[in-house]
Design a protein around this motif. Structure first.
Motif, PDB file in Angstrom:
ATOM      1  N   SER A  33      91.822 168.104  83.771  1.00 11.20           N
ATOM      2  CA  SER A  33      91.406 167.202  84.859  1.00 11.20           C
ATOM      3  C   SER A  33      90.129 166.443  84.504  1.00 11.20           C
ATOM      4  O   SER A  33      89.919 165.323  84.961  1.00 11.20           O
ATOM      5  CB  SER A  33      91.233 167.966  86.169  1.00 11.20           C
ATOM      6  N   GLY A  34      89.288 167.046  83.639  1.00 14.77           N
ATOM      7  CA  GLY A  34      88.089 166.328  83.199  1.00 14.77           C
ATOM      8  C   GLY A  34      88.477 165.052  82.463  1.00 14.77           C
ATOM      9  O   GLY A  34      87.818 164.013  82.592  1.00 14.77           O
ATOM     10  N   TYR A  37      89.137 162.291  84.917  1.00 13.32           N
ATOM     11  CA  TYR A  37      87.892 161.649  85.378  1.00 13.32           C
ATOM     12  C   TYR A  37      87.265 160.813  84.268  1.00 13.32           C
ATOM     13  O   TYR A  37      86.707 159.750  84.512  1.00 13.32           O
ATOM     14  CB  TYR A  37      86.901 162.706  85.901  1.00 13.32           C
ATOM     15  N   ARG A  38      87.381 161.315  83.032  1.00  8.18           N
ATOM     16  CA  ARG A  38      86.848 160.539  81.906  1.00  8.18           C
ATOM     17  C   ARG A  38      87.668 159.259  81.684  1.00  8.18           C
ATOM     18  O   ARG A  38      87.120 158.203  81.351  1.00  8.18           O
ATOM     19  CB  ARG A  38      86.868 161.381  80.624  1.00  8.18           C
ATOM     20  N   SER A  98      81.151 162.119  85.699  1.00  6.19           N
ATOM     21  CA  SER A  98      80.525 163.034  86.655  1.00  6.19           C
ATOM     22  C   SER A  98      79.981 162.263  87.864  1.00  6.19           C
ATOM     23  O   SER A  98      80.065 162.736  89.001  1.00  6.19           O
ATOM     24  CB  SER A  98      79.427 163.800  85.917  1.00  6.19           C
ATOM     25  N   ALA A 101      82.870 161.127  89.965  1.00 12.45           N
ATOM     26  CA  ALA A 101      83.539 162.296  90.552  1.00 12.45           C
ATOM     27  C   ALA A 101      82.860 162.788  91.834  1.00 12.45           C
ATOM     28  O   ALA A 101      83.401 163.634  92.530  1.00 12.45           O
ATOM     29  CB  ALA A 101      83.594 163.423  89.525  1.00 12.45           C
ATOM     30  N   ARG A 107      87.967 161.107  94.589  1.00 15.98           N
ATOM     31  CA  ARG A 107      88.583 162.442  94.445  1.00 15.98           C
ATOM     32  C   ARG A 107      89.913 162.504  95.200  1.00 15.98           C
ATOM     33  O   ARG A 107      90.864 163.121  94.740  1.00 15.98           O
ATOM     34  CB  ARG A 107      87.645 163.559  94.917  1.00 15.98           C
ATOM     35  N   ARG A 128      86.851 171.637  87.264  1.00 18.39           N
ATOM     36  CA  ARG A 128      85.719 172.178  88.033  1.00 18.39           C
ATOM     37  C   ARG A 128      86.178 172.781  89.358  1.00 18.39           C
ATOM     38  O   ARG A 128      85.561 173.695  89.869  1.00 18.39           O
ATOM     39  CB  ARG A 128      84.703 171.060  88.363  1.00 18.39           C
ATOM     40  N   ASP A 129      87.251 172.195  89.917  1.00 21.03           N
ATOM     41  CA  ASP A 129      87.694 172.611  91.257  1.00 21.03           C
ATOM     42  C   ASP A 129      89.189 172.896  91.288  1.00 21.03           C
ATOM     43  O   ASP A 129      89.843 172.717  92.306  1.00 21.03           O
ATOM     44  CB  ASP A 129      87.355 171.510  92.281  1.00 21.03           C
ATOM     45  N   MET A 130      89.730 173.313  90.139  1.00 21.82           N
ATOM     46  CA  MET A 130      91.178 173.585  90.088  1.00 21.82           C
ATOM     47  C   MET A 130      91.535 174.759  91.010  1.00 21.82           C
ATOM     48  O   MET A 130      92.512 174.713  91.735  1.00 21.82           O
ATOM     49  CB  MET A 130      91.615 173.897  88.643  1.00 21.82           C
ATOM     50  N   ARG A 178      74.288 167.231  84.340  1.00 20.27           N
ATOM     51  CA  ARG A 178      75.693 167.148  84.763  1.00 20.27           C
ATOM     52  C   ARG A 178      76.073 168.398  85.567  1.00 20.27           C
ATOM     53  O   ARG A 178      76.742 168.308  86.594  1.00 20.27           O
ATOM     54  CB  ARG A 178      76.597 166.978  83.540  1.00 20.27           C
ATOM     55  N   ASP A 182      77.476 168.189  89.307  1.00 21.83           N
ATOM     56  CA  ASP A 182      78.828 168.695  89.600  1.00 21.83           C
ATOM     57  C   ASP A 182      78.811 169.863  90.586  1.00 21.83           C
ATOM     58  O   ASP A 182      79.757 170.051  91.340  1.00 21.83           O
ATOM     59  CB  ASP A 182      79.529 169.131  88.307  1.00 21.83           C
ATOM     60  N   ARG A 185      77.221 168.472  94.423  1.00 18.30           N
ATOM     61  CA  ARG A 185      77.848 167.419  95.224  1.00 18.30           C
ATOM     62  C   ARG A 185      78.524 168.037  96.449  1.00 18.30           C
ATOM     63  O   ARG A 185      78.899 169.221  96.431  1.00 18.30           O
ATOM     64  CB  ARG A 185      78.848 166.616  94.386  1.00 18.30           C
TER      65      ARG A 185
HETATM   66  O1   DC Z   1      85.207 168.732  81.732  1.00 15.28           O
HETATM   67  P1   DC Z   1      84.718 167.359  81.408  1.00 15.28           P
HETATM   68  O2   DC Z   1      83.369 167.364  80.734  1.00 15.28           O
HETATM   69  O3   DC Z   1      85.709 166.580  80.592  1.00 15.28           O
HETATM   70  O4   DC Z   1      84.565 166.596  82.827  1.00 15.28           O
HETATM   71  C1   DC Z   1      83.905 165.356  82.950  1.00 15.28           C
HETATM   72  C2   DC Z   1      83.365 165.192  84.366  1.00 15.28           C
HETATM   73  O5   DC Z   1      84.446 165.014  85.285  1.00 15.28           O
HETATM   74  C3   DC Z   1      82.587 166.382  84.920  1.00 15.28           C
HETATM   75  O6   DC Z   1      81.215 166.311  84.600  1.00 15.28           O
HETATM   76  C4   DC Z   1      82.803 166.276  86.411  1.00 15.28           C
HETATM   77  C5   DC Z   1      84.139 165.612  86.533  1.00 15.28           C
HETATM   78  N1   DC Z   1      85.192 166.561  86.901  1.00 15.28           N
HETATM   79  C6   DC Z   1      85.302 166.911  88.237  1.00 15.28           C
HETATM   80  O7   DC Z   1      84.502 166.482  89.047  1.00 15.28           O
HETATM   81  N2   DC Z   1      86.300 167.727  88.639  1.00 15.28           N
HETATM   82  C7   DC Z   1      87.174 168.237  87.760  1.00 15.28           C
HETATM   83  N3   DC Z   1      88.147 169.024  88.184  1.00 15.28           N
HETATM   84  C8   DC Z   1      87.041 167.930  86.375  1.00 15.28           C
HETATM   85  C9   DC Z   1      86.025 167.101  85.973  1.00 15.28           C
END
Ligand code: DC
Length: 224
Positions: A33-34, A37-38, A98, A101, A107, A128-130, A178, A182, A185
């Motif tokens: 999922s990151g 967002y990237r 980030s 996000a 979201r 982060r929130d799976m 970061r 994260d 928020r």
């Molecule tokens: O895991 P990563 O570094 O590739 O994620 C990049 C950014 O994406 C992370 O700093 C916050 C956001 N992100 C998020 O808010 N929720 C997620 N489930 C995954 C990533």
């Protein structure tokens, strides 16, 4: 119900590497999922959309189509058909991801896109929130942690391997910033789900983390 394993935690804890290994062992699908967002951050900067332009940002979020390919040896991230695997791994893209996000409306758009990755026989989802928001009914939830020093060193190594140069002190500062953004928020902050198994990976090799995770999987799903 299609089984889901969630792997959450801050950057540099080894979520991505562990997810890929587990996904291959189980023969399941994977959601990074990151990377979603990237990919959004990458698209926003490519299209030069201002971070103040809420409507423009939402339009980009709706338009991105991300796929994860894996031939068992190499995994890649495609954005609308383009291979962006390395392009999205810079710290600048991570920081912008980030920041974007933190927006509730962004979201909300990405929530459904993430859930659409759930397919039989199963999904390994990292982020982060799976475990808290995207797949709250997941069969197994793992939350990885590690010291900031170790995470910064791992990131530096990862970037080097991709041919990206970075400085450790700067990397450490960016990672810490970061982490706070994260986890502080309002919308779906990074935190372990109440029923998550917490694994501290400081000082552990990937193989060791993998066998700890496999033990948890066997407890939940039976012998691998
Ligand atoms: O895991 P990563 O570094 O590739 O994620 C990049 C950014 O994406 C992370 O700093 C916050 C956001 N992100 C998020 O808010 N929720 C997620 N489930 C995954 C990533």
């Amino acid at each position: 119900m299609i089984p889901v394993i969630t792997i959450d935690g801050p950057g540099g804890t080894g979520k991505g590497s562990l997810s890929l290994r587990l996904k291959r062992t189980l023969g399941w699908f994977m959601l990074d999922s990151g990377a979603l967002y990237r990919a959004l951050a990458f698209s926003v900067s490519e299209r030069d959309v201002s971070s103040q332009d809420e409507e423009g940002l939402l339009e980009v979020a709706q338009s991105i189509n991300v796929e994860f390919l894996d031939d068992g040896l190499q995994s890649s991230v495609l954005l609308n058909g383009q291979d962006i695997s390395n392009l999205i791994r810079t710290e600048d893209i991570g920081t912008l991801a980030s920041k974007l996000a933190a927006s509730a409306s962004i979201r909300a758009v990405l929530l459904q896109k993430q859930r659409d990755f759930l397919k039989s026989p199963g999904l390994v989802a990292d982020g982060r929130d799976m475990g808290t928001t995207v797949f709250p009914d997941a069969a197994l939830k793992i939350f990885l942690t590690a010291s900031i020093e170790e995470r910064s060193l791992r990131r530096l190594k990862q970037l080097k391997e991709k041919g990206i140069t970075a400085r450790l002190a700067r990397l450490s500062k960016e990672i810490a910033e970061r982490d706070s953004r994260d986890s502080e928020r309002e919308e779906s902050p990074m935190r372990p789900a109440q029923d998550a198994e917490i694994l501290d990976t400081t000082g552990l090799e990937l193989d060791e983390v993998e066998s700890l995770a496999e033990k948890l999987i066997e407890t939940r799903f039976g012998k691998l």
